[in-house]
Design an enzyme around this catalytic site. Structure first.
Site, mmCIF file in Angstrom:
data_model
loop_
_atom_site.group_PDB
_atom_site.id
_atom_site.type_symbol
_atom_site.label_atom_id
_atom_site.label_comp_id
_atom_site.label_asym_id
_atom_site.label_seq_id
_atom_site.Cartn_x
_atom_site.Cartn_y
_atom_site.Cartn_z
ATOM 1 N N LYS A 183 0.743 -1.661 0.285
ATOM 2 C CA LYS A 183 -0.268 0.272 -0.007
ATOM 3 C C LYS A 183 1.056 1.271 0.023
ATOM 4 O O LYS A 183 1.974 1.504 0.285
ATOM 5 C CB LYS A 183 -0.422 0.168 1.685
ATOM 6 C CG LYS A 183 -1.966 0.910 1.104
ATOM 7 C CD LYS A 183 -3.144 0.842 2.512
ATOM 8 C CE LYS A 183 -3.940 1.985 2.871
ATOM 9 N NZ LYS A 183 -4.481 1.698 4.103
ATOM 10 N N SER A 230 -9.434 1.808 3.044
ATOM 11 C CA SER A 230 -8.915 2.427 2.308
ATOM 12 C C SER A 230 -7.657 1.372 1.128
ATOM 13 O O SER A 230 -7.198 2.264 0.531
ATOM 14 C CB SER A 230 -7.752 3.481 2.797
ATOM 15 O OG SER A 230 -6.984 3.118 3.321
ATOM 16 N N SER A 272 -9.876 -0.385 7.252
ATOM 17 C CA SER A 272 -8.701 -0.274 6.219
ATOM 18 C C SER A 272 -8.624 -2.158 5.073
ATOM 19 O O SER A 272 -8.124 -2.169 4.211
ATOM 20 C CB SER A 272 -8.425 0.661 5.204
ATOM 21 O OG SER A 272 -9.268 2.040 5.691
HETATM 22 N N1 GLN Z 1 -13.367 4.272 6.424
HETATM 23 C C1 GLN Z 1 -12.678 4.590 7.794
HETATM 24 C C2 GLN Z 1 -12.491 5.720 7.673
HETATM 25 O O1 GLN Z 1 -12.134 6.462 6.428
HETATM 26 C C3 GLN Z 1 -11.244 3.618 7.661
HETATM 27 C C4 GLN Z 1 -10.028 4.352 7.037
HETATM 28 C C5 GLN Z 1 -8.867 3.228 7.388
HETATM 29 O O2 GLN Z 1 -8.908 1.866 7.781
HETATM 30 N N2 GLN Z 1 -7.632 3.536 6.987
HETATM 31 O O3 GLN Z 1 -11.663 6.508 8.660
#
Ligand code: GLN
Length: 483
Positions: free
Chosen positions: A76, A151, A175
């Site tokens: 990532k 994400s 994410s």
């Molecule tokens: N959807 C969550 C957020 O937008 C989690 C994102 C994540 O785990 N990086 O904060």
């Protein structure tokens, strides 16, 4: 060759059926051919990959072995990679080449893993759809009109489309698990402190945790083995021995106590997903597990608490991107204030700006007690709920997401609608617990995930349960049409 799992690749390399260089070339060609449809990569590191593959082949020729020696992966794009762009999905870091490798990157490279590239992601890991990336949205290989989740959507889409067998992700509120669920993968968020955060660009430091995305629990065990362990560079890393995750996959599930929280099956859950979750429970019962209804009474407060704490930490973490210390700098600043303002306004996208504002507001004098402090108290209540539940059960099971993957753009005008999709995943981050999502079936041709949660440092238990489930089901083997 692109259908092989990490475990099969390790056997193929050991038996000299193919070399890492051959495999790497095959996958790089596949990425070049198919990724334009998906947009799952921000950078493809062809030269690095070929050099690492040749080096891995040479190490094997010298008698070395190891499950990751010569195995192709991707990171990532928020794991720092020395000399390679590390963008965090943001214009702010579009031209940032990290001066060092993240601990996770260095550990996996030392184990002989081959880095094919850096995967697309929501900007600064903020999102659940991979639509907030400066590099454009990622498409779900199961239906190109739908989001892959976020994400870590680039890692998920790439692995689901068989562009490579496994990739790293990070999970601050879901994410890893949520994109895994939406693309038919297995993804694991480890216990907070299990995997080093050193060199992982911070979103919300008390919640962020790196982990593996792969097609099977067996492969998650292999990748996690290479990622986990104490790191003196990360003050929140925990010095706890790392078990042999692959060796633990075959434990019997006889007598395993599964808790199913009644709060999970509320009105917001798609009833077709509820049915698939009940089917997965029945499958585990056949393997000897015992099921019990439990309660997590404070779960309803998790989203509001998370969406105060995470932006609060983000507003602090992202202050370093000011056009001076790090990041994009505007043209011809008139003075220092103009430089800060315009660099940040140009460098950050709308979702990141929204969260910085929410976070700064929640931390400001006069509001701190009402929002931030209150959210921290809720966080403790949520943790206490889990501690009470784990006195009675060994794992907690439920849906990973309330809905399958939505259409691209469907939730863009309503950020809160997207935040609500995180309802099942964020509690594990607030409590610091490990969680795993694995394939449990399909709704309208789109994948559905079942989530397992375990007590601290019981990643091995999650992988064991998931592996036994996958020996008896075939959801995880389904391949999206066209890939
Ligand atoms: N959807 C969550 C957020 O937008 C989690 C994102 C994540 O785990 N990086 O904060």
């Amino acid at each position: 060759m692109h259908q092989l799992t990490l475990a099969e690749i390790a056997r193929g390399l050991a038996d000299k059926k193919f070399s890492s260089e051959e495999l790497t070339k095959t996958l790089l060609a596949r990425i070049a051919q198919l990724d334009p449809q998906l947009n799952s990569f921000i950078s493809i590191t062809e030269d690095l990959a070929l050099a690492q593959a040749k080096a891995a082949d040479a190490r094997r020729a010298n008698g070395e072995s190891g499950a990751l020696l010569g195995a192709p992966i991707a990171h990532k794009d928020l794991f720092c990679t020395q000399g390679i762009r590390t963008s965090c999905g943001s214009k702010m870091l579009d031209n940032f080449k990290a001066p060092y490798d993240a601990t996770v990157v260095a550990k996996l490279a030392a184990a002989g893993a081959v880095t094919l590239g850096k995967t697309n992601m929501d900007e600064f890991a903020m999102g659940s759809a991979n639509e907030s990336s400066y590099y454009g949205a990622v498409k779900n290989p199961w239906n190109l009109e739908h989001v892959p989740g976020g994400s870590s959507g680039g890692s998920a889409a790439a692995v689901a489309a068989r562009l490579l067998p496994a990739a790293t992700g990070t999970d601050t509120g879901g994410s890893i698990r949520q994109p895994a669920a939406l693309t038919n993968l297995t993804g694991l968020k480890p216990t907070y402190g299990r995997v080093s955060r050193w060199g992982m660009i911070a979103y919300a430091s008390s919640l962020d945790q790196g982990g593996p995305l792969a097609r099977t629990a067996e492969d998650c065990a292999i990748l996690l083995q290479g990622m986990a362990g104490f790191d003196p560079q990360d003050s929140t890393s925990i010095d706890e021995p790392v078990p042999d995750y692959s060796a633990g996959l075959n434990g019997s599930l006889q007598g395993l106590r599964i808790g199913v929280p009644k709060e999970y099956f509320s009105a917001g859950l798609d009833p077709r997903i509820a049915e698939l979750i009940h089917n997965s429970v029945k499958e585990l019962e056949k393997l000897g597990a015992v099921v019990k209804e439990i309660s997590l009474p404070n779960m309803q407060h998790a989203i509001p608490a998370y969406y105060v704490i995470a932006p609060a930490e983000a507003s602090s973490n992202l202050s370093r991107f000011d056009g001076v210390r790090f990041g994009h700098r505007c043209e011809d600043p008139k003075n220092l204030e103009d430089l800060y303002k315009r660099s940040r306004a140009e460098g950050f996208g709308p979702e990141v700006q929204r969260r910085i504002m929410v976070g700064a507001y929640a931390l400001s004098a006069g509001y701190y007690d009402a929002y931030y402090l209150k959210a921290q108290k809720i966080r403790r209540l949520i943790k206490n709920d889990f501690m009470a539940a784990f006195n009675e059960v060994d794992i907690i099971l439920g849906p990973t997401t309330p809905n399958p993957a939505w259409k691209l753009g469907a939730k863009n005008s309503d950020p809160v609608a997207a935040y609500l999709e995180d309802v099942y995943t964020i509690t594990a981050n607030l409590a610091g617990l490990p969680g795993l999502s694995m394939p449990a079936g399909f709704v309208d041709g789109l994948p559905v995930g079942v989530q397992l949660l375990a007590p601290y440092f019981q990643e091995g238990r999650l992988l064991n349960v998931a592996h036994q489930y996958q020996l008896n089901t075939d959801w995880h083997t389904r391949t999206p049409t066209g890939f």
